[in-house]
Design a protein around this motif. Structure first.
Motif, mmCIF file in Angstrom:
data_model
loop_
_atom_site.group_PDB
_atom_site.id
_atom_site.type_symbol
_atom_site.label_atom_id
_atom_site.label_comp_id
_atom_site.label_asym_id
_atom_site.label_seq_id
_atom_site.Cartn_x
_atom_site.Cartn_y
_atom_site.Cartn_z
ATOM 1 N N ILE A 4 42.535 36.614 51.089
ATOM 2 C CA ILE A 4 41.582 36.427 49.988
ATOM 3 C C ILE A 4 42.377 36.051 48.740
ATOM 4 O O ILE A 4 43.241 36.817 48.297
ATOM 5 N N GLU A 5 42.108 34.889 48.185
ATOM 6 C CA GLU A 5 42.780 34.458 46.949
ATOM 7 C C GLU A 5 41.895 34.828 45.758
ATOM 8 O O GLU A 5 40.684 34.626 45.789
ATOM 9 N N CYS A 6 42.524 35.377 44.707
ATOM 10 C CA CYS A 6 41.764 35.987 43.606
ATOM 11 C C CYS A 6 42.060 35.359 42.241
ATOM 12 O O CYS A 6 42.634 36.025 41.353
ATOM 13 N N PRO A 7 41.656 34.096 42.023
ATOM 14 C CA PRO A 7 41.887 33.510 40.692
ATOM 15 C C PRO A 7 41.139 34.248 39.586
ATOM 16 O O PRO A 7 41.598 34.306 38.450
ATOM 17 N N ARG A 8 40.006 34.863 39.922
ATOM 18 C CA ARG A 8 39.263 35.635 38.906
ATOM 19 C C ARG A 8 40.109 36.806 38.421
ATOM 20 O O ARG A 8 40.274 37.026 37.221
ATOM 21 N N ASP A 9 40.677 37.557 39.348
ATOM 22 C CA ASP A 9 41.502 38.707 38.983
ATOM 23 C C ASP A 9 42.752 38.250 38.231
ATOM 24 O O ASP A 9 43.225 38.924 37.317
ATOM 25 N N ALA A 10 43.269 37.099 38.624
ATOM 26 C CA ALA A 10 44.477 36.573 37.968
ATOM 27 C C ALA A 10 44.208 36.161 36.530
ATOM 28 O O ALA A 10 45.035 36.346 35.637
ATOM 29 N N PHE A 232 49.935 36.581 39.410
ATOM 30 C CA PHE A 232 49.337 36.754 38.089
ATOM 31 C C PHE A 232 48.218 37.796 38.141
ATOM 32 O O PHE A 232 47.613 38.037 39.169
ATOM 33 N N GLY A 233 47.929 38.372 36.976
ATOM 34 C CA GLY A 233 46.718 39.164 36.823
ATOM 35 C C GLY A 233 46.904 40.650 36.972
ATOM 36 O O GLY A 233 47.987 41.194 36.869
ATOM 37 N N GLY A 234 45.781 41.298 37.241
ATOM 38 C CA GLY A 234 45.711 42.742 37.245
ATOM 39 C C GLY A 234 44.451 43.143 36.509
ATOM 40 O O GLY A 234 43.667 42.294 36.112
ATOM 41 N N CYS A 235 44.244 44.435 36.343
ATOM 42 C CA CYS A 235 42.993 44.885 35.723
ATOM 43 C C CYS A 235 43.159 45.195 34.243
ATOM 44 O O CYS A 235 43.871 46.130 33.880
ATOM 45 N N PRO A 236 42.497 44.435 33.372
ATOM 46 C CA PRO A 236 42.648 44.671 31.931
ATOM 47 C C PRO A 236 42.046 45.998 31.477
ATOM 48 O O PRO A 236 42.340 46.470 30.388
ATOM 49 N N MET A 237 41.200 46.600 32.333
ATOM 50 C CA MET A 237 40.592 47.886 31.975
ATOM 51 C C MET A 237 41.491 49.065 32.349
ATOM 52 O O MET A 237 41.211 50.204 31.994
ATOM 53 N N ALA A 238 42.542 48.819 33.113
ATOM 54 C CA ALA A 238 43.328 49.932 33.654
ATOM 55 C C ALA A 238 44.410 50.407 32.691
ATOM 56 O O ALA A 238 44.484 51.564 32.336
ATOM 57 N N THR A 239 45.285 49.518 32.276
ATOM 58 C CA THR A 239 46.359 49.875 31.353
ATOM 59 C C THR A 239 46.575 48.704 30.416
ATOM 60 O O THR A 239 46.128 47.605 30.662
#
Length: 280
Positions: A4-10, A232-239
């Protein structure tokens, strides 16, 4: 094996807004690579995630005639799910359900109990529209808030989700704190208990950690892995300090080393890698 490729998360945590036409070019290129699914956008509040405010416009610009890749959109509530299921091009709707009460409040502004109730409603909308709901178990490997966590807690969440008909569940290492041992232990525990579920690994990692985490997931029997080109990416709500997604190119290398072949178009993949430098 489903990749699964995740450009949204990136993209979602980037400070600069990626122009809609560039997003369209990038996602159209990714559609030619041969991924099972693209987590391409989200129907959430533009105030919460301004980067994704143009998801409907991006979707309108996608060329889907010659791709087998399916589209997944993330939502944060029932209203978002209603928006997503209205589009025939979208096959999967994704919802982040947190194992941590603190993070559920931070991420979607509701309690775990409220989120579970909404999962039931979203599932009804998805079934009615011929879509499949994918539930991501955020903080699936522990949390930095001191909230309760155990393997049995995650299994309990899984059992409740099965009861409302969820068939794809992806424990998510939201802040990148999991170890390979933790990854293998959790997935062995879940896959052993719930063989009917398709479990996905949505892991985040720091540079150099990807090979061991992928190997651990594979040893446990995982056959669905999320990644993002160049990590790239990660969760902006996490840290505040973003931990990246697993680099897709490293996942592919590890799968190849384990003798797992993917039908990847190498030319399209290189084109996407080149284009990603401009996006990010």
């Amino acid at each position: 094996m489903k990749l699964i490729e995740c450009p949204r998360d990136a993209m979602q945590g980037l400070d600069h807004f990626v122009p809609t036409d560039l997003k369209i070019r990038y996602v159209n290129t990714l559609l030619q690579v041969g991924f099972d699914t693209l987590d391409f956008g989200s129907f959430v509040s533009p105030k919460a995630i301004p980067q994704m405010r143009d998801t409907a416009d991006v979707l309108a610009g996608l060329y889907l005639a010659k791709t087998k890749t399916k589209l997944l959109a993330i939502v944060a509530n029932v209203r978002g799910a209603e928006q997503a299921v209205a589009y025939p091009q979208i096959q999967y709707v994704g919802f982040p359900l947190s194992v941590s009460e603190t993070f559920q409040q931070r991420n979607t502004n509701k309690s775990i109990a409220q989120a579970f109730a909404e999962v039931g409603e979203m599932q009804e909308r998805c079934v009615g529209a011929g879509k499949e709901l994918v539930v991501y178990l955020s903080m699936g490997f522990g949390n930095p808030y001191g909230d309760p966590y155990s393997l049995d807690l995650v299994a309990g969440f899984t059992e409740k989700l099965i009861q409302v008909g969820i068939g794809i569940i992806a424990p998510s290492d939201t802040v990148g704190t999991s170890t390979p041992e933790a990854v293998e232990t959790l997935f062995r525990h879940l896959i052993g208990q719930f063989p009917q579920v398709e479990f996905g690994a949505h892991l985040h990692a720091r540079p150099g950690e990807t090979p061991a985490k992928v190997q651990a997931a594979l040893r446990a029997g995982v056959r669905r892995i999320d990644g993002a080109l160049r990590g790239f990416g990660g969760c902006p709500m996490a840290t505040d300090e973003l931990t990246g997604n697993l680099p897709t190119e490293e996942i592919i290398q590890e799968l190849a080393a384990e003798g797992i072949a993917l039908s990847i178009d190498k030319e399209a993949f290189q084109k996407a890698m080149t284009l990603s430098a401009g996006v990010f």
